[in-house]
Design an enzyme around this catalytic site. Sequence first.
Site, PDB file in Angstrom:
ATOM      1  N   CYS A 102      30.968  38.150 -64.487  1.00 28.97           N
ATOM      2  CA  CYS A 102      30.204  38.580 -65.664  1.00 28.97           C
ATOM      3  C   CYS A 102      28.710  38.315 -65.557  1.00 28.97           C
ATOM      4  O   CYS A 102      27.948  38.707 -66.443  1.00 28.97           O
ATOM      5  CB  CYS A 102      30.752  37.909 -66.912  1.00 28.97           C
ATOM      6  SG  CYS A 102      32.494  38.306 -67.225  1.00 28.97           S
TER       7      CYS A 102
ATOM      8  N   CYS B 244      28.589  32.675 -69.213  1.00 30.98           N
ATOM      9  CA  CYS B 244      29.684  32.154 -68.394  1.00 30.98           C
ATOM     10  C   CYS B 244      30.201  33.277 -67.514  1.00 30.98           C
ATOM     11  O   CYS B 244      29.853  34.444 -67.702  1.00 30.98           O
ATOM     12  CB  CYS B 244      30.806  31.633 -69.290  1.00 30.98           C
ATOM     13  SG  CYS B 244      31.470  32.890 -70.416  1.00 30.98           S
TER      14      CYS B 244
END
EC number: 2.3.1.155
Length: 460
Positions: free
Chosen positions: A124, A444
């Site tokens: 991500c 994250c």
Amino acid sequence: MTTILTYPFKKLPTTSKWALRFAVQTKTKKTLAKPNIRNVVVVDGVRTPFLLSGTSYKDLMPHDLARAALTGLLHRTSVPKEVVDYIIFGTVIQEVKTSNVAREAALGAGFSDKTPAHTVTMACISANQAMTTGVGLIASGQCDVIVAGGVELMSDIPIRHSRKMRKLMLDLNKAKSMGQRLSLISKFRLNFLAPELPAVAEFSTSETMGHSADRLAAAFAVSRLEQDEYALRSHSLAKKAQDEGLLSDVVPFRVPGKDTVTKDNGIRPSSLEQMAKLKPAFIKPYGTVTAANSSFLTDGASAMLIMAEEKALAMGYKPKAYLRDFMYVSQDPKDQLLLGPTYATPKVLEKAGLTMNDIDAFEFHEAFSGQILANFKAMDSDWFAENYMGRKTKVGLPPLEKFNNWGGSLSLGHPFGATGCRLVMAAANRLRKEGGQYGLVAACAAGGQGHAMIVEAYPK
């Protein structure tokens, strides 16, 4: 059986703390320019509308979306294609036909075949990696002008044959006689046809991210109501920003054979009563993570024009922001998979010589409401800082009035490879709108990794 690691944490602020508030910052602080290091600036950035997978982009390929972002950037900035030294894109689930999607999109957008391009992947934070790779190329003097971006198309993901079927087909391709072919075919079994579906799961732990988010929420004592309240906040703020025209990084995209898409389609403010009706999505029947308080599978692409400051000024541009210090972190992918912001934030602040009080705009990636709220609790805990981070004092809680004020991934969407650029542009645009000087971007990522970066507003 699900193992829940628990931590001694106090309860989060009450519902009133999630009020939709905005703060205009006017104070001026020191600049973060470093001696003998080139200043790197963001001239501008764009993104296609982020859409729910399976909607208007479902018949496209990833490079189509990436090309649209590049074309939008060219139109927005009027940058001559020939001055771009390098193009870098992030992506996560690669289309096998266009594994270097940056190169295919660049050629499709009309960039010179002499302009190098490569693709990076870091879950991500892939677009973050694309950006910081560009920062490194400029800061070191290797390049002056970089286009960085990211793309994800969850509407059409590669589905593989089973390993046994793949091996059989490869062996058949190598067979030199009819006898060899018949011998191989005789080994075929119907279960060979069972496909291998990609999963949003950790290879090292075999756990899906949603399952991990549910365990994390339980470990930090984040309630279902708190998660739903935060998700409602995200959608409400995103709707407000969309209605007020604040999401200026979105560029229209005419989908071939279809209508022109002009805005994100996942922004759907609901009510706590409606959200409470949804069943747990991962840990059943007692989990707290649902479809309403999770980010959704998204299609979209983003692109940014990054330059050395002196190059941008020589070309007559007025940059939007400086890209300053950044930090990557990694931790345990089992129990701390989604705590990257907690670990990266203090490190990047210390590197920049700033404190939490210096930050005027926070833009954190919202994978799940529970993930955001667990990070809040970890950042606000002396116990966690001492026992897990090796720090004497807690990181500190980001003020909600400065946090994701225009919505976040829960509402705007999360194309895995493209979100990083959206975060940086949201921070840059908010600083200009609100009069702040410093923004902090954090996210994250799968693998227990994380990223944080300081964005400094360019003087008006």
